[in-house]
Design a protein around this motif. Structure first.
Motif, mmCIF file in Angstrom:
data_model
loop_
_atom_site.group_PDB
_atom_site.id
_atom_site.type_symbol
_atom_site.label_atom_id
_atom_site.label_comp_id
_atom_site.label_asym_id
_atom_site.label_seq_id
_atom_site.Cartn_x
_atom_site.Cartn_y
_atom_site.Cartn_z
ATOM 1 N N GLN A 153 0.822 -1.204 0.000
ATOM 2 C CA GLN A 153 0.000 0.000 0.000
ATOM 3 C C GLN A 153 0.864 1.266 0.000
ATOM 4 O OE1 GLN A 153 -2.906 -0.902 3.290
ATOM 5 N NE2 GLN A 153 -4.387 -0.510 1.660
ATOM 6 N N GLY A 154 1.979 1.223 0.689
ATOM 7 C CA GLY A 154 2.844 2.389 0.718
ATOM 8 C C GLY A 154 3.458 2.687 -0.628
ATOM 9 N N GLU A 201 -8.052 0.225 0.386
ATOM 10 C CA GLU A 201 -8.448 -1.109 0.844
ATOM 11 C C GLU A 201 -9.321 -1.828 -0.187
ATOM 12 O OE1 GLU A 201 -7.735 -3.956 3.795
ATOM 13 O OE2 GLU A 201 -6.985 -1.900 3.649
ATOM 14 N N PRO A 202 -10.352 -1.168 -0.786
ATOM 15 C CA PRO A 202 -11.142 -1.848 -1.818
ATOM 16 C C PRO A 202 -10.300 -2.232 -3.038
ATOM 17 C CG PRO A 202 -12.342 0.047 -0.984
ATOM 18 C CD PRO A 202 -10.958 0.133 -0.423
ATOM 19 N N GLU A 203 -9.354 -1.380 -3.416
ATOM 20 C CA GLU A 203 -8.496 -1.699 -4.559
ATOM 21 C C GLU A 203 -7.565 -2.863 -4.234
ATOM 22 O OE1 GLU A 203 -8.226 2.778 -6.574
ATOM 23 O OE2 GLU A 203 -6.777 2.150 -5.053
ATOM 24 N N LEU A 204 -7.109 -2.928 -2.992
ATOM 25 C CA LEU A 204 -6.271 -4.048 -2.566
ATOM 26 C C LEU A 204 -7.069 -5.349 -2.621
ATOM 27 C CD1 LEU A 204 -3.459 -4.780 -1.480
ATOM 28 C CD2 LEU A 204 -4.330 -4.372 0.830
ATOM 29 N N ASP A 205 -8.336 -5.293 -2.209
ATOM 30 C CA ASP A 205 -9.204 -6.470 -2.301
ATOM 31 C C ASP A 205 -9.391 -6.899 -3.756
ATOM 32 O OD1 ASP A 205 -9.503 -6.518 0.441
ATOM 33 O OD2 ASP A 205 -11.385 -5.386 0.424
ATOM 34 N N GLU A 206 -9.551 -5.927 -4.639
ATOM 35 C CA GLU A 206 -9.691 -6.206 -6.075
ATOM 36 C C GLU A 206 -8.460 -6.923 -6.608
ATOM 37 O OE1 GLU A 206 -10.229 -3.025 -8.934
ATOM 38 O OE2 GLU A 206 -12.015 -2.398 -7.847
ATOM 39 N N ALA A 207 -7.304 -6.341 -6.312
ATOM 40 C CA ALA A 207 -6.055 -6.924 -6.785
ATOM 41 C C ALA A 207 -5.849 -8.327 -6.216
ATOM 42 C CB ALA A 207 -4.880 -6.019 -6.400
ATOM 43 N N SER A 208 -6.266 -8.528 -4.960
ATOM 44 C CA SER A 208 -6.120 -9.843 -4.327
ATOM 45 C C SER A 208 -6.971 -10.889 -5.036
ATOM 46 C CB SER A 208 -6.524 -9.755 -2.851
ATOM 47 O OG SER A 208 -5.686 -8.876 -2.152
ATOM 48 N N SER A 209 -8.209 -10.537 -5.336
ATOM 49 C CA SER A 209 -9.097 -11.468 -6.030
ATOM 50 C C SER A 209 -8.545 -11.820 -7.407
ATOM 51 C CB SER A 209 -10.496 -10.849 -6.153
ATOM 52 O OG SER A 209 -11.353 -11.702 -6.874
#
Length: 307
Positions: free
Chosen positions: A121-122, A128-136
């Motif tokens: 993230q840094g 957080e929603p974009e991190l969830d997107e990338a994770s999926s």
């Protein structure tokens, strides 16, 4: 190309990331490299792999070495004498120390999953929603495509994310694109993203096909350990049992790292896993006996030593 060199010229072939492909392919590569050394005069090879038992061809010709954690003095030399470094701090890993030096990733004793989130993230400024997107999307590149490769089609990944998420990943250098294909700048980043999705699956979805996909048929267990760090005690116990049912070594690997990161594992669950591994030491199948002993050695706790 080697044939073009004078026969007596020293030749050193370096192979990195044997764990970044399916285990069966990695074993085939070892056979080819062994053949190379046997047929080429003055030839040697160095192979980098994750911690995993492999059947070495002509084992007498090979030597096994392990890269140890960096000394606390070395970390302080790089970051300053005021830095507080514990013996199991993530900063004793060259990957996390480099991240701290280059990106001020704020390493520490929070566990690899937490540190990777801070780093990611840094560096990419993902919400957080974009991190969830990338994770999926990262999880799907492992599981849905069954490609058994760290490289995947750029268009397929982009179709699973928004334009904003894709732009942040690419412009930050976290996601490297080479025309039609893409890959993450380090396999731990891909493993961490996939682990976030793995951790939110329901317990009945933790099945061997999923485990095989995220570990490249059992070549690298980082995604499993990173997922385990994100679970509570109850779910962690179910996750460990599912791993044990699939692969003895995977359960030991995850428990071994749990001791380093302070992840909550009940004494009862540790005892159950260690007892089941101890019983496997007397299995009729040699491979099962070896994996059980390997797993117990990885755990590095007083209970495991007793078993």
């Amino acid at each position: 190309e080697l044939d073009q060199l004078p026969p007596n010229s020293p030749k050193l072939v370096i192979v990195d990331g044997l764990n970044e492909m399916a285990a069966t392919v990695g074993n085939q590569i070892l056979v080819l490299l062994d053949d190379l050394v046997r047929t080429q005069m003055s030839a040697s090879v160095i192979v980098a792999d994750r911690l995993f038992r492999r059947e070495l061809p002509n084992a007498a010709r090979w030597r096994i070495g392990t890269t140890l954690p960096l000394a606390e003095s070395e970390v302080r030399k790089q970051l300053g004498t005021q830095i507080n470094v514990g013996p199991r701090d993530t900063l004793t890993s060259p990957f996390f120390l480099n991240a701290e030096l280059e990106r001020n990733a704020q390493g520490g004793n929070n566990g690899r999953a937490a540190e990777l989130k801070i780093l990611l993230q840094g560096h990419s400024a993902l919400t957080e929603p974009e991190l969830d997107e990338a994770s999926s999307a990262a999880f799907n590149m492992y599981v849905q495509r069954h490609s058994r490769s760290r490289v995947f089609p750029t268009a397929e990944f982009a179709a699973l994310t928004t334009a904003a998420t894709m732009t942040k990943l690419v412009t930050s250098g976290v996601l490297v694109t080479t025309g039609a294909d893409a890959y993450f700048d380090h396999h731990l980043v891909h493993d961490y993203l996939a682990s976030r999705q793995l951790a939110i699956l329901t317990a009945d979805q933790w099945q061997p096909p999923v485990f095989r996909a995220v570990t490249f048929e059992g070549s690298s267990f980082d995604a499993l350990e990173l997922a385990f760090e994100q679970l509570d005690v109850e779910l962690g116990a179910r996750f460990l049992r599912a791993l044990y049912d699939w692969h003895l070594y995977a359960a030991g690997y995850v428990l071994g790292y749990a001791g380093d990161t302070g992840v909550a594992v009940s004494h009862e669950m540790r005892t159950v896993i260690c007892a089941m591994l101890a019983e496997k030491q007397f299995d009729a199948v040699l491979a099962s006996r070896e994996r059980a002993l390997d797993a117990l050695r990885l755990i590095r706790t007083t209970e495991a030593q007793a078993f």
